[in-house]
Design a protein around this motif. Structure first.
Motif, short mmCIF file in Angstrom:
data_model
loop_
_atom_site.label_atom_id
_atom_site.label_comp_id
_atom_site.label_asym_id
_atom_site.label_seq_id
_atom_site.Cartn_x
_atom_site.Cartn_y
_atom_site.Cartn_z
N GLY A 1 0.78 -1.24 0.00
CA GLY A 1 0.00 0.00 0.00
C GLY A 1 0.81 1.28 0.00
O GLY A 1 0.27 2.35 0.25
N CYS A 2 2.10 1.19 -0.31
CA CYS A 2 2.91 2.42 -0.27
C CYS A 2 3.24 2.96 -1.66
O CYS A 2 4.03 3.89 -1.79
CB CYS A 2 4.18 2.19 0.54
SG CYS A 2 3.78 1.97 2.26
N ARG B 1 3.12 11.81 4.24
CA ARG B 1 1.67 11.61 4.42
C ARG B 1 0.90 12.87 4.03
O ARG B 1 -0.16 12.78 3.42
CB ARG B 1 1.38 11.21 5.89
CG ARG B 1 1.89 9.83 6.24
CD ARG B 1 1.31 9.34 7.55
NE ARG B 1 1.74 10.11 8.71
CZ ARG B 1 2.85 9.90 9.41
NH1 ARG B 1 3.67 8.92 9.03
NH2 ARG B 1 3.17 10.63 10.45
N TRP C 1 0.27 5.17 8.78
CA TRP C 1 -0.74 5.05 7.72
C TRP C 1 -0.05 5.10 6.36
O TRP C 1 0.78 5.96 6.10
CB TRP C 1 -1.79 6.17 7.84
CG TRP C 1 -2.82 5.88 8.90
CD1 TRP C 1 -2.57 5.35 10.15
CD2 TRP C 1 -4.22 6.07 8.83
NE1 TRP C 1 -3.73 5.21 10.84
CE2 TRP C 1 -4.78 5.65 10.06
CE3 TRP C 1 -5.09 6.56 7.85
CZ2 TRP C 1 -6.14 5.70 10.33
CZ3 TRP C 1 -6.45 6.62 8.12
CH2 TRP C 1 -6.97 6.20 9.34
N THR C 2 -0.44 4.15 5.52
CA THR C 2 0.18 4.05 4.19
C THR C 2 -0.58 4.94 3.20
O THR C 2 -1.67 5.43 3.52
CB THR C 2 0.10 2.61 3.68
OG1 THR C 2 -1.30 2.26 3.58
CG2 THR C 2 0.80 1.64 4.62
N LYS D 1 -4.06 3.67 2.69
CA LYS D 1 -4.99 3.96 3.79
C LYS D 1 -5.39 5.45 3.75
O LYS D 1 -6.54 5.79 4.02
CB LYS D 1 -4.29 3.61 5.11
CG LYS D 1 -5.20 3.58 6.30
CD LYS D 1 -5.37 2.18 6.88
CE LYS D 1 -6.47 2.14 7.93
NZ LYS D 1 -6.00 1.87 9.26
N GLN E 1 -7.88 5.96 1.11
CA GLN E 1 -9.15 5.44 1.59
C GLN E 1 -9.81 6.43 2.57
O GLN E 1 -11.03 6.61 2.55
CB GLN E 1 -8.88 4.10 2.29
CG GLN E 1 -10.08 3.22 2.46
CD GLN E 1 -9.77 2.04 3.38
OE1 GLN E 1 -8.61 1.79 3.73
NE2 GLN E 1 -10.79 1.30 3.76
N LEU E 2 -8.98 7.08 3.37
CA LEU E 2 -9.49 8.06 4.35
C LEU E 2 -10.29 9.17 3.64
O LEU E 2 -11.39 9.53 4.06
CB LEU E 2 -8.32 8.66 5.14
CG LEU E 2 -8.64 9.87 6.02
CD1 LEU E 2 -9.61 9.50 7.12
CD2 LEU E 2 -7.36 10.46 6.63
N GLU F 1 -13.55 7.85 2.30
CA GLU F 1 -14.49 7.64 3.40
C GLU F 1 -15.05 8.99 3.88
O GLU F 1 -16.25 9.14 4.11
CB GLU F 1 -13.75 6.94 4.55
CG GLU F 1 -14.62 6.50 5.71
CD GLU F 1 -15.55 5.35 5.35
OE1 GLU F 1 -15.19 4.49 4.53
OE2 GLU F 1 -16.69 5.35 5.90
N LEU G 1 -12.12 4.24 10.09
CA LEU G 1 -11.03 3.41 9.56
C LEU G 1 -10.16 2.85 10.68
O LEU G 1 -9.44 1.89 10.48
CB LEU G 1 -10.17 4.21 8.58
CG LEU G 1 -10.85 4.61 7.28
CD1 LEU G 1 -9.87 5.26 6.32
CD2 LEU G 1 -11.50 3.40 6.60
N THR G 2 -10.24 3.47 11.86
CA THR G 2 -9.42 2.97 12.96
C THR G 2 -10.16 1.87 13.73
O THR G 2 -9.60 0.81 13.98
CB THR G 2 -9.06 4.11 13.94
OG1 THR G 2 -8.66 5.24 13.18
CG2 THR G 2 -7.95 3.71 14.87
#
Ligand code: ATP
Length: 293
Positions: free
Chosen positions: A60-61, A216, A245-246, A249, A252-253, A256, A281-282
Motif C-alpha cells: 500500500g505504499c 503523508r 498510515w500508508t 490507507k 481510503q481516508l 471515506e 477506519l481505525t
C-alpha cells in the motif's frame, strides 16, 4: 501537469504527479522514462539499456502506482500480472503465461511489464521431502523424483520452478526485446529465490518506504485534489497524527470522508467528516456507531 495528448496515448493514465512521499524512488525511476521515450538514443550513445527493476517495500505504499506512472509518463503500454496468477498446478500453464506476457510486451515495445507479488512466483524452493529408497518408482515415472538427491518434489513445487525458469530465460534474453522494461514488486524480499537476484537480472533494486509525516501530507494533498475538500480542513494535523498510515490507507481516508460528507448533506468535506472517517477506519463503523449512539 498532464501532457496534452495524454489520454490518446492509451497508457495507464498515471503520472509522477499522482505519486507522493517517495521522491527519492521517483527520482531514480526517471531514467527509465527517458529510456522508454527514446530507446534508440540509448542504443546510439552506447548506453547499456536498463533491464529490470525490483521495487521492494510494505503493502500500500505505491509500488504499483509508481510502476504505472513510469508507463504513463512515457506513454507506453503497461502489462500487469500478479505473481499468484502464474502459480498453477497444471503443468506448463504458468510458463506459457510468462512467455505470452513477454511476447505481447515485445510486440508492442516500448512497453513496461509489471509483476506484482513476484515472491509468489519466485520464492526460495521449500526443502524437498526425503523419501525412503523404495518409494520413488512411481514418482520417477511421474517425473517428480530426483534420483541424484533422492528427493521427492511435489508437482506444485516443480511447476513453480518451471515457471521461474521461464521468467529467468525471458529476463536473460532481454537484449532481443530492447525497449521493454521489466518491473517486479514484492514486500517479501527475504522470500525471493536467489536466482532472481543474481546480477544482470534486476539492475536496480529500489525501496519504496512507508511515508513519514511530510510524505503523508503530500499524499493527502494529492488525493484531496480528487474530492471536494473545504479549505478549512487542516490536512497537516492528520499527517502528523496518523503515523504508520500508508498511501493506500490515506487515499481510503479521503474517500471515506467524502462519503460521510455526502451522508450528512455537506457540500464539501469538513473537519468533522474527516474525524469521523478516521474513527471509522481505525475502529470500524459499527463501534463508532455504538459510541456515537
Ligand atoms: P501492494 O504491495 O499491496 O500491491 P502497493 O505498494 O503496490 O501495494 P499501490 O497499489 O500502489 O500499493 O497503492 C494503492 C493505492 O494507494 C494507490 O492506487 C493510491 O491511490 C494510493 N497510494 C499508495 N501509495 C501512494 C503514494 N505514495 N502516493 C499517492 N498515492 C498512493
Amino acid at each position: 501537469r498532464r501532457p496534452k495528448n495524454f489520454r490518446k496515448w492509451g497508457s495507464t493514465g498515471v503520472i509522477f504527479g499522482d505519486v507522493a512521499g517517495i521522491e527519492d524512488a521517483v527520482e531514480e525511476l526517471q531514467e527509465l522514462v527517458r529510456y522508454l521515450k527514446n530507446p534508440e538514443l540509448f542504443d546510439k550513445m552506447g548506453i547499456k539499456p536498463p533491464h529490470g527493476v525490483l521495487l521492494e517495500g510494505p503493502p500500500g505504499c505505491g509500488k504499483t502506482l509508481v510502476a504505472k506512472a513510469i508507463a504513463g509518463e512515457a506513454g507506453v503500454p503497461f502489462y500487469q500480472m500478479a505473481g499468484s496468477e502464474f502459480v498453477e498446478v497444471l503443468v506448463g500453464v504458468g510458463s506459457a503465461r510468462i512467455r505470452d506476457l513477454f511476447k505481447r510486451a515485445k510486440v508492442n515495445k516500448p512497453s513496461v511489464i509489471f509483476i506484482d507479488e513476484i515472491d509468489a512466483l519466485a520464492t526460495s524452493p521449500p526443502v524437498p521431502v526425503p523419501v525412503p529408497r523404495l518409494v520413488p518408482r512411481r514418482a520417477a515415472r511421474q517425473g517428480i523424483y530426483n534420483k541424484s538427491t533422492n528427493y521427492l518434489y511435489n508437482a506444485a513445487t516443480q511447476e513453480r520452478e518451471t515457471t521461474l525458469n521461464q521468467l529467468l530465460i525471458e529476463l536473460d534474453g532481454f537484449d532481443t526485446g530492447k525497449g521493454v522494461i521489466f518491473i517486479g514488486a514484492t514486500n517479501r524480499m527475504d522470500l525471493l529465490d536467489p536466482a532472481l537476484l543474481r546480477p544482470g537480472r534486476f539492475d536496480r533494486k529500489i525501496r519504496i518506504r512507508a511515508p513519514n509525516a511530510k510524505g503523508r501530507l503530500d499524499i493527502l494533498k494529492v488525493h484531496a485534489r480528487k474530492v471536494k475538500m473545504s479549505p478549512t480542513v487542516d490536512l497537516s494535523s492528520y499527517a502528523l497524527n496518523l503515523p504508520g498510515w500508508t498511501g493506500a490507507k490515506l487515499a481510503q481516508l479521503l474517500q471515506e470522508a467524502a462519503l460521510v460528507a455526502v451522508r450528512r448533506g455537506h457540500e464539501s468535506i469538513l473537519q468533522s467528516d474527516m474525524d469521523d472517517a478516521v474513527d471509522r477506519l481505525t475502529v470500524g463503523p459499527k463501534r463508532v456507531g455504538i459510541e456515537l449512539g
